[in-house]
Design an enzyme around this catalytic site. Sequence first.
Site, PDB file in Angstrom:
ATOM      1  CG  ASP A 119      -2.113   0.864   1.124  1.00  0.00           C
ATOM      2  OD1 ASP A 119      -3.225   0.321   1.196  1.00  0.00           O
ATOM      3  OD2 ASP A 119      -1.979   2.096   0.934  1.00  0.00           O
ATOM      4  CB  THR A 175      -7.037   6.823   0.480  1.00  0.00           C
ATOM      5  OG1 THR A 175      -7.034   5.498  -0.090  1.00  0.00           O
ATOM      6  CG2 THR A 175      -6.960   7.841  -0.627  1.00  0.00           C
ATOM      7  CE1 TYR A 220     -12.637   4.413  -7.607  1.00  0.00           C
ATOM      8  CE2 TYR A 220     -14.972   4.522  -8.133  1.00  0.00           C
ATOM      9  CZ  TYR A 220     -13.921   3.920  -7.452  1.00  0.00           C
ATOM     10  OH  TYR A 220     -14.162   2.841  -6.629  1.00  0.00           O
ATOM     11  CE  LYS A 277     -11.675   1.179  -8.931  1.00  0.00           C
ATOM     12  NZ  LYS A 277     -11.003   0.085  -8.238  1.00  0.00           N
ATOM     13  CE1 TYR A 318      -1.865  -7.222 -19.130  1.00  0.00           C
ATOM     14  CE2 TYR A 318      -0.604  -9.117 -18.374  1.00  0.00           C
ATOM     15  CZ  TYR A 318      -0.651  -7.818 -18.823  1.00  0.00           C
ATOM     16  OH  TYR A 318       0.518  -7.111 -18.976  1.00  0.00           O
TER      17      TYR A 318
HETATM   18  P1  NAD Z   1      -9.565   2.710   0.679  1.00  0.00           P
HETATM   19  O1  NAD Z   1      -9.211   4.081   0.221  1.00  0.00           O
HETATM   20  O2  NAD Z   1      -9.823   2.523   2.134  1.00  0.00           O
HETATM   21  O3  NAD Z   1      -8.456   1.664   0.230  1.00  0.00           O
HETATM   22  C1  NAD Z   1      -7.723   1.785  -0.957  1.00  0.00           C
HETATM   23  C2  NAD Z   1      -6.250   1.539  -0.618  1.00  0.00           C
HETATM   24  O4  NAD Z   1      -5.456   1.606  -1.800  1.00  0.00           O
HETATM   25  C3  NAD Z   1      -5.696   2.600   0.351  1.00  0.00           C
HETATM   26  O5  NAD Z   1      -5.075   1.949   1.450  1.00  0.00           O
HETATM   27  C4  NAD Z   1      -4.680   3.352  -0.495  1.00  0.00           C
HETATM   28  O6  NAD Z   1      -3.627   3.893   0.274  1.00  0.00           O
HETATM   29  C5  NAD Z   1      -4.248   2.287  -1.477  1.00  0.00           C
HETATM   30  N1  NAD Z   1      -3.680   2.824  -2.726  1.00  0.00           N
HETATM   31  C6  NAD Z   1      -4.185   3.781  -3.530  1.00  0.00           C
HETATM   32  N2  NAD Z   1      -3.361   4.002  -4.581  1.00  0.00           N
HETATM   33  C7  NAD Z   1      -2.317   3.137  -4.439  1.00  0.00           C
HETATM   34  C8  NAD Z   1      -1.139   2.880  -5.196  1.00  0.00           C
HETATM   35  N3  NAD Z   1      -0.866   3.568  -6.324  1.00  0.00           N
HETATM   36  N4  NAD Z   1      -0.290   1.930  -4.764  1.00  0.00           N
HETATM   37  C9  NAD Z   1      -0.531   1.239  -3.624  1.00  0.00           C
HETATM   38  N5  NAD Z   1      -1.638   1.440  -2.853  1.00  0.00           N
HETATM   39  C10 NAD Z   1      -2.513   2.384  -3.273  1.00  0.00           C
HETATM   40  O7  NAD Z   1     -10.842   2.255  -0.168  1.00  0.00           O
HETATM   41  P2  NAD Z   1     -11.713   0.906  -0.094  1.00  0.00           P
HETATM   42  O8  NAD Z   1     -13.117   1.298   0.131  1.00  0.00           O
HETATM   43  O9  NAD Z   1     -11.064  -0.061   0.799  1.00  0.00           O
HETATM   44  O10 NAD Z   1     -11.604   0.406  -1.598  1.00  0.00           O
HETATM   45  C11 NAD Z   1     -10.792  -0.702  -1.963  1.00  0.00           C
HETATM   46  C12 NAD Z   1     -11.046  -1.028  -3.422  1.00  0.00           C
HETATM   47  O11 NAD Z   1     -12.418  -1.392  -3.603  1.00  0.00           O
HETATM   48  C13 NAD Z   1     -10.785   0.143  -4.375  1.00  0.00           C
HETATM   49  O12 NAD Z   1     -10.193  -0.356  -5.554  1.00  0.00           O
HETATM   50  C14 NAD Z   1     -12.171   0.678  -4.659  1.00  0.00           C
HETATM   51  O13 NAD Z   1     -12.243   1.304  -5.916  1.00  0.00           O
HETATM   52  C15 NAD Z   1     -13.002  -0.596  -4.609  1.00  0.00           C
HETATM   53  N6  NAD Z   1     -14.409  -0.300  -4.284  1.00  0.00           N
HETATM   54  C16 NAD Z   1     -14.782   0.024  -3.016  1.00  0.00           C
HETATM   55  C17 NAD Z   1     -16.106   0.316  -2.753  1.00  0.00           C
HETATM   56  C18 NAD Z   1     -16.610   0.652  -1.356  1.00  0.00           C
HETATM   57  O14 NAD Z   1     -17.803   0.950  -1.200  1.00  0.00           O
HETATM   58  N7  NAD Z   1     -15.806   0.594  -0.318  1.00  0.00           N
HETATM   59  C19 NAD Z   1     -17.055   0.302  -3.790  1.00  0.00           C
HETATM   60  C20 NAD Z   1     -16.614  -0.004  -5.071  1.00  0.00           C
HETATM   61  C21 NAD Z   1     -15.298  -0.328  -5.309  1.00  0.00           C
END
Ligand code: NAD
Length: 318
Positions: free
Chosen positions: A31, A35, A144, A148, A158
Site C-alpha cells: 500500500d 488513502t 475514477y 475502473k 490478460y
Molecule cells: P480505501 O481508500 O480505504 O483503500 C484503498 C487503498 O489503496 C488505500 O489503502 C490506499 O492507500 C491504497 N492505494 C491507492 N493508490 C495506491 C497505489 N498507487 N499503490 C498502492 N496502494 C494504493 O478504499 P476501499 O473502500 O477499501 O476500496 C478498496 C477497493 O475497492 C478500491 O479499488 C475501490 O475502488 C473498490 N471499491 C470500493 C467500494 C466501497 O464501497 N468501499 C465500492 C466499489 C469499489
Amino acid sequence: MHVLVTGAAGFLGSHLTDRLLSDGHTVLGVDNLSTGDLDNLAHLGGHPRFRFEERDICTSFDPGHVDYVFNLASPASPPEYLRLGIQTLRVGSVGVEHTLEIAARSNAAYLHASTSECYGDPLQHPQSESYWGNVNPVGPRSVYDEAKRFAEAMVMAYHRSRGVSTHLARIFNTYGPRLHPADGRVISNFMMQALRGEPLTIYGDGQQTRSFCYVDDLIDGIMRLAHSDEHLPVNIGNPVEFTILECAQAVLEVTASKSKLCFVDLPVDDPTRRRPDITKARTLLGWEPRVELREGLERSLDYFKSKLVHGEGAAPSS
Ligand code: NAD
Ligand code: UDP
C-alpha cells in the site's frame, strides 16, 4: 497459498487480509498509504504469515512467487479520487498492468476490485452485469469511472491473451469498521456528524439512492468469486435500496442523535440511483448479503465512536 493484496492498508484491503490469514494463507500486503491507514493493520503486528511493504503499485515490483493477486489499490471515495485524479487514473491503468504482469509471471489467479461506478448514472435499474453503463468520460468523476472501466478491459485482455485466471468484482457501496472517518463517503460522514451532534450534510434533495453492503458480507462474496470459474464481472452488493434521506434517518436512529439535516449542493454527475441485480452472484456463487443496514450501522458504531474519542477527523494525507 501465497497471496499478494494491494491496497492492504485500506478499508476493504485490511478486512480481506484478515480473512485470508484466518483461512490459513500467507499474505504480502502492499500500500502507498495515500488513502489507507496503517492503523487498519496494527492488530497484525508480529503475525507470522503477514508482511507489509509500503510501495506504489504504479512502479513495477517483484513480490516473489505468489499464487493469488487481489488488486484493491485505488482511491475510492469521491473527495479522495477528485483530490488524487491523476494518481487514480494511473493506479487503474499502470498499476493494474503491473499487478497483472505479476500474476502472469507467477501463473497466479487475479481478482480486481471493480465498482458499480462502471455503470455511471445508470439508465437501467437495477443494474445487471450486462448493462454497459452511462458514464460521462470527461466529467470530474471520470478519473475514477474511466480508470475502473479501463482496468476491466485490461483484466479481460490478460485473461484472453495471456490466459490469466481473472475475476472482476463490481462492488457496490460498502461500509463498516475501518471506513476512514474523514474520507467523505456518506456513511462515514453521517456517522461522525451524528455522533458529534453536527448537522448531517444531505447533498441535493437526498432523493438519490444507494444500496449499502456491510463489509463482512462483501468479503464473503469476494472470496466466493475468487474461488469460482467466472471471469466476467459479477455484482457484489446489497440489493436493498435506500434514498440518502432514509440513510440519514437510519444513522440518526442507530446513534440516538438529535442532529438536524442540512441540504447542500449535489456534486456534479452524482448518480441518481444505484441498486445491484445480484442474480448472477446468487446463482453462480450461492451468495447474498445477510446484514441489513441498521444492523450493519450498529456493528460499526463502536468503531466510529472510537474515532470520535481519539479526535480523528482529518482527511487522509496525500
Ligand atoms: P480505501 O481508500 O480505504 O483503500 C484503498 C487503498 O489503496 C488505500 O489503502 C490506499 O492507500 C491504497 N492505494 C491507492 N493508490 C495506491 C497505489 N498507487 N499503490 C498502492 N496502494 C494504493 O478504499 P476501499 O473502500 O477499501 O476500496 C478498496 C477497493 O475497492 C478500491 O479499488 C475501490 O475502488 C473498490 N471499491 C470500493 C467500494 C466501497 O464501497 N468501499 C465500492 C466499489 C469499489
Ligand atoms: N452524500 C451525501 N452527504 C454526504 C456524503 C455523500 O448526501 O455527506 C451522498 C452523495 O451525494 C451520493 C451518496 O451520498 O449521492 C453516496 O455518496 P458516497 O460519496 O458515499 O459514494 P458514491 O456512491 O457517490 O460513490
